[in-house]
Design a protein around this motif. Structure first.
Motif, mmCIF file in Angstrom:
data_model
loop_
_atom_site.group_PDB
_atom_site.id
_atom_site.type_symbol
_atom_site.label_atom_id
_atom_site.label_comp_id
_atom_site.label_asym_id
_atom_site.label_seq_id
_atom_site.Cartn_x
_atom_site.Cartn_y
_atom_site.Cartn_z
ATOM 1 N N GLY A 58 -9.824 -2.310 18.036
ATOM 2 C CA GLY A 58 -8.950 -1.907 16.939
ATOM 3 C C GLY A 58 -7.613 -1.412 17.462
ATOM 4 N N ARG A 59 -6.719 -1.192 16.567
ATOM 5 C CA ARG A 59 -5.397 -0.772 16.998
ATOM 6 C C ARG A 59 -4.809 0.213 16.002
ATOM 7 N N ILE A 60 -4.239 1.286 16.521
ATOM 8 C CA ILE A 60 -3.618 2.276 15.646
ATOM 9 C C ILE A 60 -2.213 1.801 15.347
ATOM 10 N N ILE A 61 -2.047 1.177 14.204
ATOM 11 C CA ILE A 61 -0.740 0.604 13.902
ATOM 12 C C ILE A 61 0.291 1.715 13.734
ATOM 13 N N GLY A 62 -0.099 2.752 12.992
ATOM 14 C CA GLY A 62 0.885 3.788 12.695
ATOM 15 C C GLY A 62 1.533 4.375 13.941
ATOM 16 N N GLY A 63 0.756 4.459 14.993
ATOM 17 C CA GLY A 63 1.298 5.127 16.171
ATOM 18 C C GLY A 63 1.845 4.225 17.241
ATOM 19 N N GLY A 105 11.076 0.946 11.889
ATOM 20 C CA GLY A 105 12.361 0.742 11.222
ATOM 21 C C GLY A 105 12.488 -0.568 10.482
ATOM 22 N N LEU A 106 12.099 -1.641 11.131
ATOM 23 C CA LEU A 106 12.256 -2.965 10.535
ATOM 24 C C LEU A 106 11.452 -3.084 9.246
ATOM 25 N N MET A 107 10.183 -2.682 9.323
ATOM 26 C CA MET A 107 9.329 -2.826 8.144
ATOM 27 C C MET A 107 9.801 -1.956 7.010
ATOM 28 N N LYS A 143 0.788 -1.220 0.000
ATOM 29 C CA LYS A 143 0.000 0.000 0.000
ATOM 30 C C LYS A 143 0.822 1.273 0.000
ATOM 31 N N GLY A 144 2.064 1.209 0.367
ATOM 32 C CA GLY A 144 2.854 2.434 0.353
ATOM 33 C C GLY A 144 2.952 3.073 1.727
ATOM 34 N N PHE A 145 3.814 4.060 1.831
ATOM 35 C CA PHE A 145 4.181 4.578 3.138
ATOM 36 C C PHE A 145 3.075 5.367 3.825
ATOM 37 N N TYR A 146 2.373 6.201 3.095
ATOM 38 C CA TYR A 146 1.370 7.039 3.774
ATOM 39 C C TYR A 146 0.230 6.222 4.353
ATOM 40 N N ASP A 147 -0.218 5.218 3.582
ATOM 41 C CA ASP A 147 -1.257 4.345 4.128
ATOM 42 C C ASP A 147 -0.760 3.622 5.356
ATOM 43 N N PHE A 148 0.464 3.192 5.306
ATOM 44 C CA PHE A 148 1.059 2.477 6.415
ATOM 45 C C PHE A 148 1.102 3.352 7.658
ATOM 46 N N HIS A 149 1.518 4.589 7.478
ATOM 47 C CA HIS A 149 1.672 5.491 8.603
ATOM 48 C C HIS A 149 0.344 5.776 9.280
ATOM 49 N N ASN A 150 -0.729 5.768 8.484
ATOM 50 C CA ASN A 150 -2.027 6.133 9.039
ATOM 51 C C ASN A 150 -2.938 4.947 9.247
ATOM 52 N N TRP A 151 -2.395 3.768 9.280
ATOM 53 C CA TRP A 151 -3.198 2.555 9.303
ATOM 54 C C TRP A 151 -3.895 2.349 10.635
ATOM 55 N N PHE A 152 -5.193 2.118 10.573
ATOM 56 C CA PHE A 152 -5.937 1.750 11.764
ATOM 57 C C PHE A 152 -6.448 0.332 11.544
ATOM 58 N N SER A 180 14.359 11.849 16.945
ATOM 59 C CA SER A 180 13.661 10.720 17.551
ATOM 60 C C SER A 180 12.185 11.033 17.733
ATOM 61 N N MET A 181 11.860 12.308 17.857
ATOM 62 C CA MET A 181 10.446 12.618 18.028
ATOM 63 C C MET A 181 9.656 12.478 16.734
ATOM 64 N N GLN A 182 10.330 12.236 15.624
ATOM 65 C CA GLN A 182 9.608 12.027 14.376
ATOM 66 C C GLN A 182 8.891 10.705 14.343
ATOM 67 N N ILE A 183 9.349 9.748 15.126
ATOM 68 C CA ILE A 183 8.685 8.448 15.157
ATOM 69 C C ILE A 183 7.450 8.595 16.020
ATOM 70 N N SER A 184 6.280 8.283 15.453
ATOM 71 C CA SER A 184 5.042 8.559 16.197
ATOM 72 C C SER A 184 4.989 7.836 17.529
ATOM 73 N N PHE A 185 5.571 6.662 17.575
ATOM 74 C CA PHE A 185 5.469 5.907 18.800
ATOM 75 C C PHE A 185 6.215 6.602 19.931
ATOM 76 N N VAL A 186 7.302 7.277 19.562
ATOM 77 C CA VAL A 186 8.075 7.957 20.598
ATOM 78 C C VAL A 186 7.426 9.287 20.953
ATOM 79 N N GLY A 187 7.031 9.996 19.921
ATOM 80 C CA GLY A 187 6.277 11.219 20.160
ATOM 81 C C GLY A 187 6.999 12.198 21.048
ATOM 82 N N PHE A 188 6.369 12.590 22.122
ATOM 83 C CA PHE A 188 6.962 13.606 22.990
ATOM 84 C C PHE A 188 7.683 13.008 24.191
#
Lengths: 114, 691
Positions: free
Chosen positions: B53-58, B63-65, B35-44, B223-231
């Motif tokens: 449900g689970r917010i995969i993007g966040g 890195g691995l994927m 599906k490409g990167f943007y879909d991946f980033h916003n995947w629910f 490092s804050m660019q990775i959504s999981f790390v965030g703030f």
């Protein structure tokens, strides 16, 4: 220790600074002051108005901090008094590194501002 | 070498993904590739954790994927069409060969290239690392170790040269590290500790200031660019150390600057004034922020590091993951073998270099090396800190053996190199100088030591390869055993069951099982599940646990509430497969009983009056009537499992089951695999339920 106090020390320090530091370093120092003021203003704004949106505040603030830090590093590397610590880095190289770091920094900041 | 030794399982079975967690990574990578990167980033993801449900993007470390998908796209661009599954399977061995290269560079920075070669060789085959990076083990650690080592190498390079260029590269490597593994927190704490140690011992210099400040600032914002790390880097205690050291760096530098400008007396006055002011501000601010809740207290995982019994008592889920158990000494040896012995040797040699100049170095070299000695001391000191951290932590978590492995490899490399060069030199000098007596004896000792070291090294190599082949190469999804006549029997039950689900159930069917199998079910059967290995919602898992542990009626209520269509259990009684759901059952009971709605489930009810967990006639009646028991042993009472044993003999628990002939009221058996390992039941709709 009682004969002199902090104010006379400060005035003497400022006087020395004005006379002794070379022009190049003074330019960098004024840049540093500018960045510092910008950073403080951002922080005050955030404290007054609130942290929404947090990512914008963070990216702006960190960009100030990082620019400050990078400029300090540049100053350190360019200062002839420190040359024995930075043997392999000519001042031109230091400036080039400084620019490279800023490119990376601003790319990230722009991405983060949102 | 590194690549080849990890291929055992591919040769024996086929190119499949192992274990549980990697299935999730595989599924997400497939999604990304398609599906490409943007879909991946916003995947629910609605298929997991029904109904939440689970917010995969966040909630993942991408890195691995991203790495796997990038390789995949590049290869496709070059028209080498390799299937995404094969890409995932072989990514880990590929990266371990990169890791070996990076280890070489790292050790070369620390001492010399001879040590580098030895360390790289160690790293290629050390079992601790292999366990998480065999072909098929497609998990974050595979690339994370590579990222970690490359970040360290670049950090040392930047401290050595003091240039902004290397520091920025180091922060980019750090960004890669953050994107790949949650363990990046080690790095962001170790590097400040190193800096702090340097300050304390007086080795603070402009170079370190430049390096650390650049790395910290640029690295943090990256490092804050990775959504999981965030703030998190500015909010949680785990990152506060780095910030604190950053502040201290500024202060120390500023003070040093003033010191160079002012005369001594002035300086002393200034120093006093500043000291109190800054100290007060710093402690006041930190205290205020922590108390007012802006800085979150330490998370559960870290608590369990400091106090291993915390998790066991308070959060059963963390305690139940086997990787979080404390390490035993035998697993230290198993994973590191020789390195455990070489490690004290290296400590000694490091001490030598650290405190005094070696007698062994010739005088001329000493003068030239005055400067490089300084560097050496610095970095070996850093490695001390590295060690300290890693020595305290691995005893508490088996998973972190993985992190200890590179440290050991590097240090052992330095140690072995040191020993060998020392003694080899003696061999040479004997030949050149041609003296007898003392020198002659020295020669024999030297040869003896060199031989001994070679023997030890080859032992290590063979141990590592043996360990890899035996212990770490089995894909848990395909099992094998030796039949009665010595031939190999393959149990492919898992995949058989998942494909049955995929082909014989409606697309929106919801499957309930224990969380271990969640990832595999979504990846291979493509059906919605309730709970999976991410285990982020303890209450939901506890609900499932309650359903498994209650009687059929109560369980039916829970299943109706959660809209469950099928239930899947793993049963090993027929084959002797011991990681089945009955063995995990007590954890289900504990977790099920740990929330409010499950308070009626008490672990003691499932034991016999004497406190044993038994499935035979002596077992507790609550156990014999709960849903899990009934699902596993349905129709088992009519089956002969072993000669000379009665029907319904459970080969794992070694007992004849107690409650044999019963009918299921609320479930229908839908499918049981060839060896009865996976059993699937369909929940009867309300109208057909018999009371």
């Amino acid at each position: 220790m009682a004969s002199e106090n902090i104010f006379s020390v400060a005035t003497k320090f400022v006087g020395d600074y004005m006379t002794k530091t070379p022009q190049k370093l003074k330019v960098i120092d004024s840049y540093l002051t500018y960045i510092l003021i910008t950073g403080v203003m951002q922080f005050l704004y955030c404290a007054l108005v609130g942290t929404f949106p947090f990512n914008s505040f963070l990216s702006g603030f960190i960009s100030c901090v990082a620019s400050f830090v990078l400029a300090v590093n540049l100053r350190l590397q360019v200062n002839p008094e420190n040359s024995k610590d930075f043997k392999s880095i000519a001042p031109e190289r230091a400036f080039a590194d400084f620019l490279f770091a800023h490119v990376v920094l601003h790319l990230v900041v722009i991405n983060f501002i949102g | 070498l590194a690549f080849c030794v990890r291929l055992f399982s591919v040769l024996r079975f086929e190119s499949v993904i192992h274990e549980f967690d990697p299935y999730f990574n595989y599924r997400t990578t497939r999604f990304l590739a398609e599906k490409g990167f943007y879909d991946f980033h916003n995947w629910f993801d609605e298929m997991a954790w029904y109904p939440l449900g689970r917010i995969i993007g966040g909630t993942i470390y991408p890195g691995l994927m991203v790495t796997a998908a990038a390789f995949y796209n590049v290869l496709h661009y070059l028209n080498l069409t390799i299937d995404i599954r094969n890409m995932c399977v072989f990514l880990a061995p590929l990266f371990s060969s990169f890791t070996a290269i990076v280890t070489y560079h790292l050790t070369k920075e620390l001492s010399n290239s001879g040590a580098g070669l030895v360390a790289a060789a160690f790293m290629a085959i050390v079992p601790g690392y292999i366990s998480r990076s065999v072909a098929g083990s497609y998990d974050n650690e595979g690339i994370a170790i590579f990222c970690m080592l490359i970040t360290y190498t670049l950090w040392i390079k930047s401290v050595k040269t003091g240039s902004i260029f290397w520091s920025v590269l180091c922060s980019l490597a750090y960004f890669y590290m953050v994107s790949s593994w949650g363990g990046y927190v080690f790095l962001i704490n170790l590097i400040p500790i190193h800096v702090l140690a340097c300050i304390v011992t007086g080795r603070f210099s402009h170079r370190i200031y430049v390096a650390y400040t650049t790395v910290y600032c640029v690295g943090t914002i990256l490092s804050m660019q990775i959504s999981f790390v965030g703030f998190q880097p500015v909010q949680t205690s785990e990152h506060m150390g780095a910030l604190g050291v950053f502040g201290i760096c500024q202060i120390v530098s500023f003070v040093a600057y003033l010191k160079s400008k002012l005369s001594a007396a002035h300086y002393a006055i200034f120093w006093q004034a500043l000291y109190y002011l800054v100290g007060a501000i710093f402690f006041g601010a930190v205290g205020f922020l922590t108390l007012s809740g802006k800085i979150a207290p330490w998370t559960g995982r870290f608590y369990s590091l400091l106090d291993p019994s915390y998790a066991k008592n308070n959060i059963p889920i963390i305690a139940s993951v086997s990787e979080h158990q404390p390490t035993t000494w035998s697993s230290f040896y198993f994973d590191l073998q020789m390195l455990v012995f070489l490690f004290p040797v290296t400590i000694c040699s490091v001490f030598f270099l650290f405190t005094m100049d070696l007698e062994i170095m010739e005088k001329s070299m000493m003068i030239k090396n005055g400067i490089s000695n300084f560097f050496c001391d610095l970095f070996q000191f850093q490695y001390f800190n590295h060690l300290k951290m890693f020595l305290t932590i691995p005893p508490y978590q088996v998973r972190l053996m993985l992190v200890l492995a590179p440290v050991m490899a590097v240090l052992a490399g330095i140690g072995v190199n040191h020993i060998l060069t020392t003694f080899m030199k003696n061999l040479d000098t004997v030949v050149v100088k041609d003296k007898k007596g003392l020198q002659g004896r020295f020669a024999t000792i030297s040869t003896g030591v060199v031989l001994l070291v070679s023997v030890l090294l080859s032992l290590f190599a063979s141990h590592s390869v043996w360990v890899t082949s035996e212990a770490y190469s089995s894909p848990s999804i395909v099992l094998s055993a030796r039949g009665g006549d010595g031939g190999r029997i393959i149990f492919d039950d898992f995949r058989e069951a998942y494909y049955w689900l995929r082909q014989n159930t409606p697309e929106n069917a919801k499957v309930m099982s224990w969380w271990d199998y969640g990832y595999q079910i979504t990846a291979m059967a493509n059906r919605t599940i309730l709970v999976d290995n991410n285990t982020w919602n303890n209450t939901h898992i506890s609900r499932v646990g309650q359903a498994m542990a209650s009687t059929e009626d109560k369980a039916y209520e829970i299943m109706r509430e959660l809209d469950v269509d099928y239930v899947l259990v793993i049963f090993g009684g027929l084959t002797g497969y011991s990681s089945d759901d009955i063995n995990k059952f007590l954890w289900m009971v504990r977790i099920g009983g740990s929330t409010d709605r499950g308070a009626h489930i008490k672990e003691s009810d499932y034991y016999t009056p004497t406190g044993e967990f038994r499935v035979d006639a002596e077992g507790s009646p609550v156990l014999q009537n709960c849903m899990m028991y009934k699902m596993c042993y349905y129709r088992f009472g009519q089956v002969y499992t072993e000669q000379s044993k009665p029907t319904g003999y459970d080969r794992v628990r070694n007992a004849e089951i107690g409650n044999k002939d019963f009918e299921l009221d609320v479930l229908d058996e839908a499918y049981t695999t060839e060896h009865w390992i996976v059993r699937i039941y369909k929940v009867r709709p309300q109208s057909l339920k018999t009371i």
